[in-house]
Design an enzyme around this catalytic site. Sequence first.
Site, short mmCIF file in Angstrom:
data_model
loop_
_atom_site.label_atom_id
_atom_site.label_comp_id
_atom_site.label_asym_id
_atom_site.label_seq_id
_atom_site.Cartn_x
_atom_site.Cartn_y
_atom_site.Cartn_z
N HIS A 45 0.85 -1.22 0.00
CA HIS A 45 0.00 0.00 0.00
C HIS A 45 0.87 1.25 0.00
O HIS A 45 0.62 2.21 -0.73
CB HIS A 45 -0.88 0.05 1.26
CG HIS A 45 -1.93 -1.01 1.37
ND1 HIS A 45 -2.13 -1.75 2.51
CD2 HIS A 45 -2.84 -1.46 0.47
CE1 HIS A 45 -3.13 -2.60 2.32
NE2 HIS A 45 -3.58 -2.44 1.09
N LYS A 50 -16.85 -7.02 9.86
CA LYS A 50 -16.29 -6.65 11.17
C LYS A 50 -15.66 -7.83 11.90
O LYS A 50 -14.66 -7.67 12.59
CB LYS A 50 -17.39 -6.04 12.03
CG LYS A 50 -17.84 -4.69 11.51
CD LYS A 50 -17.78 -3.65 12.61
CE LYS A 50 -18.05 -2.27 12.08
NZ LYS A 50 -19.45 -2.00 11.81
N ARG A 79 -1.75 -6.24 -8.59
CA ARG A 79 -0.52 -6.98 -8.28
C ARG A 79 -0.27 -8.07 -9.30
O ARG A 79 0.82 -8.22 -9.82
CB ARG A 79 -0.64 -7.60 -6.88
CG ARG A 79 -0.65 -6.58 -5.77
CD ARG A 79 -1.20 -7.16 -4.50
NE ARG A 79 -2.60 -7.58 -4.69
CZ ARG A 79 -3.41 -7.95 -3.73
NH1 ARG A 79 -2.98 -7.99 -2.50
NH2 ARG A 79 -4.66 -8.30 -3.99
N SER A 83 -3.13 -7.49 2.91
CA SER A 83 -3.42 -7.36 4.35
C SER A 83 -3.91 -8.70 4.90
O SER A 83 -3.58 -9.08 6.03
CB SER A 83 -4.49 -6.30 4.59
OG SER A 83 -4.04 -5.05 4.18
#
Length: 173
Positions: free
Chosen positions: A19, A43, A93, A131
């Site tokens: 990032h 969440k 990517r 991530s």
Amino acid sequence: MKNIVAIYPGSFDPVTNGHLDLIHRGSKLFDKLIVAIAQNMDKAEALFSMPERKEMLMAMTGDLDNVVIDTFEGLLVSYCIQQGANAVLRGIRAISDYEFELQMALMNRKMEPRVETVFMMPAEQYSYLSSRIVREIAKLGGPLQGLVPAMVEERVRERIAQRQISAPRKHLL
Ligand code: PNS
């Protein structure tokens, strides 16, 4: 010359070196780059809260004068118009990213033709980095060196240790 304001949206849970590589490239290309943390992530899977993600991104980009960190809810294209942005920056990517990114870019363009999506490639050494993979390696006790900044690694390790203390049997989920 046109004043190009770009939004770089994502979950950033947590921010990775990939990032940051893209933020540096984007800050050279655009007049202003708004890194926008999306509120719409599942969440249950999230490692960090929105304010925590924002704080880490701010700490890592403080040296870039034309980069702003923000959060948003709802449609990305509505947020772009609200911010006066004319571009969305996304990283590609590998070819596997392309299908999802194409769908999102075309759908965003259908909803809001004034906003163009611009794709950039991060440096090759980050082409396998995400991530999600950082969270998984960290949960399993693997090395994070070179994948995230040292400060982020420390925060990830702390958070995972806290979770393992509060829910020891769920620590591998
Ligand atoms: O880092 P991610 O998880 O790949 O980012 C995905 C993100 C946040 C860019 C995408 O889910 C998004 O734009 N969410 C905002 C809601 C929206 O506009 N959805 C319609 C996309 S066509």
